[in-house]
Design a protein around this motif. Structure first.
Motif, PDB file in Angstrom:
ATOM      1  N   ARG A 430       0.812  -1.209   0.000  1.00  0.00           N
ATOM      2  CA  ARG A 430       0.000   0.000   0.000  1.00  0.00           C
ATOM      3  C   ARG A 430       0.845   1.257   0.000  1.00  0.00           C
ATOM      4  O   ARG A 430       0.481   2.290  -0.549  1.00  0.00           O
ATOM      5  CB  ARG A 430      -0.969  -0.018   1.189  1.00  0.00           C
ATOM      6  CG  ARG A 430      -2.213  -0.789   0.822  1.00  0.00           C
ATOM      7  CD  ARG A 430      -2.887  -1.478   1.983  1.00  0.00           C
ATOM      8  NE  ARG A 430      -3.985  -2.279   1.460  1.00  0.00           N
ATOM      9  CZ  ARG A 430      -3.843  -3.488   0.929  1.00  0.00           C
ATOM     10  NH1 ARG A 430      -2.623  -4.039   0.880  1.00  0.00           N
ATOM     11  NH2 ARG A 430      -4.875  -4.145   0.445  1.00  0.00           N
ATOM     12  N   GLU A 433       2.163   1.524  -3.590  1.00  0.00           N
ATOM     13  CA  GLU A 433       1.170   1.648  -4.661  1.00  0.00           C
ATOM     14  C   GLU A 433       1.216   2.978  -5.409  1.00  0.00           C
ATOM     15  O   GLU A 433       1.227   2.998  -6.633  1.00  0.00           O
ATOM     16  CB  GLU A 433      -0.237   1.384  -4.118  1.00  0.00           C
ATOM     17  CG  GLU A 433      -1.217   1.066  -5.238  1.00  0.00           C
ATOM     18  CD  GLU A 433      -2.646   0.884  -4.764  1.00  0.00           C
ATOM     19  OE1 GLU A 433      -2.907   1.179  -3.577  1.00  0.00           O
ATOM     20  OE2 GLU A 433      -3.489   0.455  -5.552  1.00  0.00           O
ATOM     21  N   PRO A 434       1.245   4.118  -4.700  1.00  0.00           N
ATOM     22  CA  PRO A 434       1.253   5.387  -5.446  1.00  0.00           C
ATOM     23  C   PRO A 434       2.485   5.537  -6.335  1.00  0.00           C
ATOM     24  O   PRO A 434       2.453   6.296  -7.303  1.00  0.00           O
ATOM     25  CB  PRO A 434       1.259   6.455  -4.351  1.00  0.00           C
ATOM     26  CG  PRO A 434       1.029   5.771  -3.078  1.00  0.00           C
ATOM     27  CD  PRO A 434       1.195   4.307  -3.243  1.00  0.00           C
ATOM     28  N   ARG A 437       1.390   3.349  -9.500  1.00  0.00           N
ATOM     29  CA  ARG A 437       0.107   3.465 -10.156  1.00  0.00           C
ATOM     30  C   ARG A 437      -0.447   4.872  -9.950  1.00  0.00           C
ATOM     31  O   ARG A 437      -0.359   5.429  -8.856  1.00  0.00           O
ATOM     32  CB  ARG A 437      -0.825   2.437  -9.510  1.00  0.00           C
ATOM     33  CG  ARG A 437      -2.248   2.421  -9.964  1.00  0.00           C
ATOM     34  CD  ARG A 437      -3.035   1.513  -8.994  1.00  0.00           C
ATOM     35  NE  ARG A 437      -4.388   1.386  -9.407  1.00  0.00           N
ATOM     36  CZ  ARG A 437      -5.311   2.322  -9.231  1.00  0.00           C
ATOM     37  NH1 ARG A 437      -4.986   3.472  -8.650  1.00  0.00           N
ATOM     38  NH2 ARG A 437      -6.541   2.131  -9.645  1.00  0.00           N
ATOM     39  N   GLN A 439      -4.053   6.990 -11.094  1.00  0.00           N
ATOM     40  CA  GLN A 439      -5.300   7.098 -11.839  1.00  0.00           C
ATOM     41  C   GLN A 439      -5.565   5.883 -12.722  1.00  0.00           C
ATOM     42  O   GLN A 439      -5.900   6.027 -13.876  1.00  0.00           O
ATOM     43  CB  GLN A 439      -5.274   8.340 -12.762  1.00  0.00           C
ATOM     44  CG  GLN A 439      -5.039   9.637 -12.043  1.00  0.00           C
ATOM     45  CD  GLN A 439      -6.348  10.362 -11.811  1.00  0.00           C
ATOM     46  OE1 GLN A 439      -7.364   9.745 -11.515  1.00  0.00           O
ATOM     47  NE2 GLN A 439      -6.305  11.676 -11.950  1.00  0.00           N
ATOM     48  N   GLY A 440      -5.355   4.730 -12.186  1.00  0.00           N
ATOM     49  CA  GLY A 440      -5.695   3.532 -12.952  1.00  0.00           C
ATOM     50  C   GLY A 440      -4.658   3.121 -13.979  1.00  0.00           C
ATOM     51  O   GLY A 440      -4.830   2.129 -14.664  1.00  0.00           O
ATOM     52  N   ASP A 457      -8.076  -0.511 -16.748  1.00  0.00           N
ATOM     53  CA  ASP A 457      -7.545   0.273 -15.641  1.00  0.00           C
ATOM     54  C   ASP A 457      -7.022  -0.694 -14.584  1.00  0.00           C
ATOM     55  O   ASP A 457      -7.566  -1.768 -14.378  1.00  0.00           O
ATOM     56  CB  ASP A 457      -8.645   1.166 -15.041  1.00  0.00           C
ATOM     57  CG  ASP A 457      -8.850   2.440 -15.858  1.00  0.00           C
ATOM     58  OD1 ASP A 457      -9.683   3.276 -15.453  1.00  0.00           O
ATOM     59  OD2 ASP A 457      -8.165   2.595 -16.892  1.00  0.00           O
ATOM     60  N   PRO A 459      -6.549  -2.243 -11.039  1.00  0.00           N
ATOM     61  CA  PRO A 459      -7.397  -2.240  -9.839  1.00  0.00           C
ATOM     62  C   PRO A 459      -6.638  -1.587  -8.676  1.00  0.00           C
ATOM     63  O   PRO A 459      -5.404  -1.602  -8.646  1.00  0.00           O
ATOM     64  CB  PRO A 459      -7.618  -3.732  -9.559  1.00  0.00           C
ATOM     65  CG  PRO A 459      -6.477  -4.424 -10.209  1.00  0.00           C
ATOM     66  CD  PRO A 459      -6.073  -3.589 -11.383  1.00  0.00           C
ATOM     67  N   ARG A 460      -7.398  -1.003  -7.775  1.00  0.00           N
ATOM     68  CA  ARG A 460      -6.793  -0.373  -6.603  1.00  0.00           C
ATOM     69  C   ARG A 460      -6.759  -1.362  -5.457  1.00  0.00           C
ATOM     70  O   ARG A 460      -7.726  -2.066  -5.212  1.00  0.00           O
ATOM     71  CB  ARG A 460      -7.649   0.821  -6.177  1.00  0.00           C
ATOM     72  CG  ARG A 460      -7.101   2.174  -6.583  1.00  0.00           C
ATOM     73  CD  ARG A 460      -7.859   3.271  -5.866  1.00  0.00           C
ATOM     74  NE  ARG A 460      -7.362   3.456  -4.501  1.00  0.00           N
ATOM     75  CZ  ARG A 460      -8.115   3.780  -3.473  1.00  0.00           C
ATOM     76  NH1 ARG A 460      -9.402   3.937  -3.609  1.00  0.00           N
ATOM     77  NH2 ARG A 460      -7.578   3.948  -2.278  1.00  0.00           N
ATOM     78  N   LEU A 461      -5.670  -1.372  -4.724  1.00  0.00           N
ATOM     79  CA  LEU A 461      -5.659  -2.141  -3.491  1.00  0.00           C
ATOM     80  C   LEU A 461      -6.647  -1.491  -2.526  1.00  0.00           C
ATOM     81  O   LEU A 461      -6.702  -0.255  -2.436  1.00  0.00           O
ATOM     82  CB  LEU A 461      -4.259  -2.119  -2.857  1.00  0.00           C
ATOM     83  CG  LEU A 461      -3.182  -2.958  -3.557  1.00  0.00           C
ATOM     84  CD1 LEU A 461      -1.815  -2.601  -3.016  1.00  0.00           C
ATOM     85  CD2 LEU A 461      -3.453  -4.439  -3.369  1.00  0.00           C
TER      86      LEU A 461
ATOM     87  N   PHE B  22      -8.086  -6.739  -2.554  1.00  0.00           N
ATOM     88  CA  PHE B  22      -8.750  -5.803  -3.458  1.00  0.00           C
ATOM     89  C   PHE B  22     -10.215  -5.560  -3.147  1.00  0.00           C
ATOM     90  O   PHE B  22     -10.758  -4.521  -3.522  1.00  0.00           O
ATOM     91  CB  PHE B  22      -8.651  -6.308  -4.907  1.00  0.00           C
ATOM     92  CG  PHE B  22      -7.259  -6.271  -5.457  1.00  0.00           C
ATOM     93  CD1 PHE B  22      -6.473  -7.416  -5.505  1.00  0.00           C
ATOM     94  CD2 PHE B  22      -6.721  -5.081  -5.933  1.00  0.00           C
ATOM     95  CE1 PHE B  22      -5.179  -7.373  -6.002  1.00  0.00           C
ATOM     96  CE2 PHE B  22      -5.429  -5.038  -6.444  1.00  0.00           C
ATOM     97  CZ  PHE B  22      -4.657  -6.180  -6.474  1.00  0.00           C
TER      98      PHE B  22
END
Lengths: 472, 246, 244
Positions: A430, A433-434, A437, A439-440, A457, A459-461, B22
């Motif tokens: 987490r 992640e930024p 990634r 905006q998808g 796109d 997926p977001r955690l 997720f």
């Protein structure tokens, strides 16, 4: 130098990715494939539903095949004895080269100049035509689709419908060049032209070469399943008949055909029986006006014994080449047969081609599947293709080209075996992640993230994974 | 389906790694649905992953280690329910062969017999189709390949959706068509994967569905990603979320 | 080692102890109702299923009308009649343009008998032999097949047990079954020749006949010098161990 390049070809995931990428961008090809596969698939569904005992036939067939493969050497010996007792000759070919040399020798020994062939996948597999031509023979493919393949210098793209990738206009243009038919002729005109042209080939041929759908050990019978009549032609008119067949084609008894023929034909084309099924046993007998004077059966191994010795993969030898799996496969539907780089395409091709054509860089084929299981569902012999694809993947992953992937798998696997590590890994992901990634979309456009993000796109955690939430 | 003479005292939920990371709301919904029908559930903290991605990518050793872990964690329960057709199919079809000797095969077979996907558990084990849910939307069901062919339970998911109040179930033209996810397939052969996805999404679009429901988060993440890229308003939901909706 | 030895050795090494055993031949249990339904109206099912494929089926009330029926179907075209049907040629000679074996490639119509029919698929079964050359039903664009109604069987499960080798004694198969010696060339012909290779567009009469007529003759009738007699000659030869 050549070996270096060949090795490089093997280490890089090869042809299928590139070929399928091109194929999905070709709407005409997709339309052509769908027209055939949907049609055949629908007919198969309808005509198999007609038999309430269809599943019982499948079970019967599977037991017969399992038993036969468990004693394959004995049944082949029985077949050989039966063929010879009817005056035929049997030849054994360990590989493609031997098969080619054998057939060429038979043709040369009878002084053959012209050969007429009916459709046979195994002769494509061993590349027989090239060898015959090199030996100075004139070879004519007489199956309509294979004839088109031959005069266009193309390759077949489906197990039983070789030119599904061609449109009528393509064939019309070809026939106009080669047979003098009017430009853009309709199908009946094209067919009549082919019939007239190939009729001459049948009448003038010295040798007729076929494959075999089944070989009956009990009686030494070659079984040919067709709709056009060209297999009947090449086995009735020329003075010599050569049947080339993989060793897995043998079945024990004539009576077993009552199980296998309906399974094959209903699964393949949705017919109850094909227009012609020929049961051929030996050369002509005294007094007969037609039929071959000499009959030769060439039994081909070319990697099949390797499949037999492999407990994970031997089930693949139960295949009766109906092509039902091709017609339901979503990957075949979009990639087409040529993308597989092998004579055998589709789901069954993805299993046997890497083994039969060992060393030709087809290691990526088993990965080219979403494992949806549609093939297993329709296979008349219930061959568990997904299971075998997974087994082949394990072998490929153990190879040199997958080293970084194997390391990643080992690491991830280890983390997942330790909940504490897993939770920490979860937190770390987490935080990271930024960085990966926005905006998808991925910040780096290569690798798996890039591949995903071509059309989807990312997926977001979830901000808090479930294991961190309060449990009641 | 239910082993004879067995009592359902301890019920475990296997949330699956994709849900954990997720879509944790799917795990919450699964627990809520089971509690609503009167069951008490436990979510063993030690769980992580069933091993399927490793198996399918050609790493059976890693998959086997995770399989043995799964067996160890869950074998003391009377039943295990998971909101995933593909994980349950892996446990049922592959575990016994995968886990090796020393009694592991028998232990994994025993666990496999008691592991269920959510919809097949509700319908075939509990005999329930109406769980009191309300979800007033136009819904299309994409039965994942493992649910459809591996477990033969697509009819269970349908039956449950049919009983949800206000829900209008629309039929896809080709429900049995694979969505194109297939785990690593989606990134190893992205062009073919995309082509399959686009066809599935076209099918969904042509039904006018507002919500696309499936039983597998893998399929949903893949389809949802495609819908977002296409800028389409169709929302994705897991079956558990629909069944938990009031 | 020869290729043969090496190949067989490789296969022997792969022999499995796990062998489900060879199942008994014959239809599976669930096939009962389906096959019984066919059995109840063999002629009807045969006719319908053949007609579905474009075959034209003509029923004649008695054997004496056979020549006339055949002549009608030959329509004055060059016609080849196989030796097994020689008994018809006197009656046909006046009204049909007959050609002999050497001129078969010019024939427009081939007239043959059919040894059996299969009701399940509308199939003609042709056992090749000197009096029934294979090409007679293959080269001409029109095939006229004469079939006795009482020779229509249900399906392959009925047909295949009748095919044997002369090594088998009739008693092993039961006296009621007519035993046929497995010929060098047996054809199951179901409908006209066809192909859908070009864009799935159906083309009929690709290499074999595009038009098929079946003339159904009532069963139990002895055709003068024809089929029934010829078959019994073969039966006798098999029983005494003569012939091949």
């Amino acid at each position: 130098m050549e070996t270096g390049r060949a090795q490089k070809r093997q280490t890089v995931p090869a042809g299928f990715r590139e070929a399928s990428r091109r194929a999905v961008q070709d709407p005409a090809l997709r339309e052509a494939i769908r027209r055939v596969t949907f049609n055949l698939g629908a007919r198969r569904a309808q005509v198999t539903a007609e038999l309430p005992h269809f599943d019982a036939l499948r079970e019967q067939a599977k037991r017969i095949k399992e038993h036969t493969l468990a004693h394959l050497d004995q049944y082949l010996e029985q077949l050989e004895a039966a063929v010879r007792s009817r005056g035929g000759h049997v030849h054994w070919a360990r590989d493609a080269e031997e098969a080619r040399r054998c057939v060429v020798r038979i043709c040369q020994e009878v002084g053959a100049r012209r050969v007429a062939k009916s459709k046979s996948m195994v002769t494509e597999e061993v590349e027989l035509n090239r060898a015959l031509v090199q030996a100075g023979m004139e070879v004519v493919e007489t199956d309509l689709g294979e004839f088109v393949v031959q005069i266009s210098g193309d390759r077949p793209s489906h197990l039983i419908a070789p030119i599904i990738h061609k449109r009528r206009e393509d064939v019309a243009r070809l026939f106009s060049e080669h047979l003098g038919t009017p430009a853009d002729a309709p199908v009946p005109v094209l067919t009549a032209a082919a019939r007239a042209h190939l009729r001459q080939a049948f009448l003038r041929a010295d040798v007729g070469i076929t494959g075999a759908n089944f070989l009956v050990a009990e009686t030494g019978t070659v079984v040919l399943v067709e709709n056009e009549g060209n297999a009947r032609m090449v086995t009735s008119l020329p003075r010599v008949h050569v049947a080339v067949a993989g060793i897995e084609k043998v079945i024990p008894r004539l009576a077993d055909l009552a199980v296998f023929l309906p399974l094959l034909v209903r699964s393949a084309t949705g017919q109850r029986l094909s227009a012609y099924v020929s049961l051929l046993t030996g050369p002509r007998t005294a007094g007969e006006l037609d039929g071959p004077e000499a009959f030769h059966l060439v039994l081909v191994d070319n990697g099949r014994s390797r499949l037999l010795q492999d407990p994970d993969l031997r089930e693949a030898l139960q295949c009766i080449r109906c092509s039902a799996c091709l017609n339901v496969c979503p990957v075949y539907e979009r990639a087409g047969g040529h993308a597989y780089g092998s004579v055998y395409s589709g789901p069954i091709g993805a299993v046997i081609s890497p083994v039969l054509a060992e060393g030709r860089g087809l290691v990526d084929l088993p990965f080219a599947s979403s494992l949806c299981g549609a093939c297993l569902e329709v296979c008349p012999l219930r061959i568990d293709i997904p299971r075998m694809l997974v087994a082949l993947r394990a072998r490929a992953a153990a190879g040199p080209q997958a080293r970084w992937e194997a390391r990643l798998a080992k690491l991830t696997g280890w983390v997942l075996q330790h909940p504490t590590l897993y939770r920490w890994g979860s937190r770390l992901a987490r935080l990271a992640e930024p960085l990966l990634r926005v905006q998808g979309r991925p910040r780096i456009n290569w690798g798996p993230l890039g591949a995903w993000a071509r059309s989807r796109d990312l997926p977001r955690l979830a901000p808090h994974p479930f294991h961190r939430r309060v449990r009641r | 389906m239910w082993p004879q003479g067995r009592h359902l005292n301890r019920l475990a939920v296997f949330v699956t790694c994709l849900v954990d990371q997720f879509a944790p709301e799917v795990a919450e919904a699964t627990v809520r649905v089971l509690e609503t029908v009167g069951l008490r559930v436990e979510v063993p903290a030690a769980q992580t992953c069933c091993g399927q991605p490793f198996l399918n990518d050609g790493f059976p050793r890693e998959a086997a280690a995770l399989a043995r872990r799964f067996v160890q964690i869950f074998e003391s329960f009377d039943a295990v329910v998971a909101p995933s057709g593909s994980c349950v199919a892996t446990v049922r079809e592959f575990y016994p062969r995968l886990v090796g000797g020393d009694g592991w095969a028998e232990r994994s077979k025993a666990v496999a017999e008691r592991t269920y996907e959510l919809s097949e558990f509700l319908v075939r084990v509990l005999g329930l189709e109406d769980v009191g849910a309300r979800f007033p939307y136009r819904v299309a069901l994409h039965p994942s390949c493992h649910l459809l062919r591996g477990l033969g339970a697509a009819d269970c998911a349908r039956a449950l959706l049919c009983k949800v109040r206000g829900l209008q179930l629309v039929d896809l033209a080709r429900p049995e068509a694979c969505c194109g996810f297939g785990g690593v397939f989606s990134v190893k052969f992205p062009e073919v994967s995309e082509a399959m996805m686009q066809d599935k999404l076209e099918d969904v679009r042509s039904t006018g569905a507002e919500v696309l429901v499936s039983t597998d988060v893998g399929c949903l993440l893949h389809l949802q990603g495609g819908l977002a890229r296409r800028g389409e308003p169709v929302r994705c939901a897991h079956l558990a979320e629909v069944l938990a909706a009031r | 080692m020869t290729a043969r030895q090496e190949l067989l050795a490789a296969l022997r090494a792969a022999r499995e102890s796990r062998d489900p055993g060879l199942p008994e031949p014959g239809p599976p249990e669930g096939a009962g109702p389906y096959r019984r339904q066919l059995e109840e109206d063999l002629v009807g099912h045969f006719t319908r299923r053949a007609e579905e494929l474009g075959v034209q089926v003509h029923r004649i009330p008695e054997g004496s009308e056979l020549a006339a029926a055949v002549a009608r179907l030959c329509e004055g075209k060059a016609t080849y009649v196989e030796p097994a049907l020689d008994f018809l040629t006197p009656a046909l000679r006046g009204c049909v343009h007959l050609v002999g074996w050497e001129r078969l490639p010019e024939a427009q119509v081939g007239v043959t008998g059919a040894d059996y029919g299969l009701a399940e698929s509308g199939t003609l079964v042709l056992l090749g032999r000197p009096a029934r050359p294979r090409s007679g039903s293959l080269l001409p664009p029109v095939h006229v097949a004469l079939l006795r109604e009482d020779r229509i069987l249900v399906d392959l499960f009925d047909l295949l047990p009748r095919l044997g080798t002369c090594a088998e004694t009739p008693s092993a198969r039961g006296e009621r079954r007519r035993l046929e010696v497995l010929p060098t060339g047996l054809v199951l012909a179901t409908g006209p020749s066809r192909s859908a290779d070009i864009e799935m567009s159906l083309a009929v009469g690709v290499h074999g006949p595009g038009t098929v007529h079946v003339v159904l003759v009532p069963g139990g009738q002895e055709w003068p010098g024809g089929l029934a007699k010829e078959s019994s000659a073969r039966w006798e030869a098999t029983r005494t161990g003569g012939g091949r």
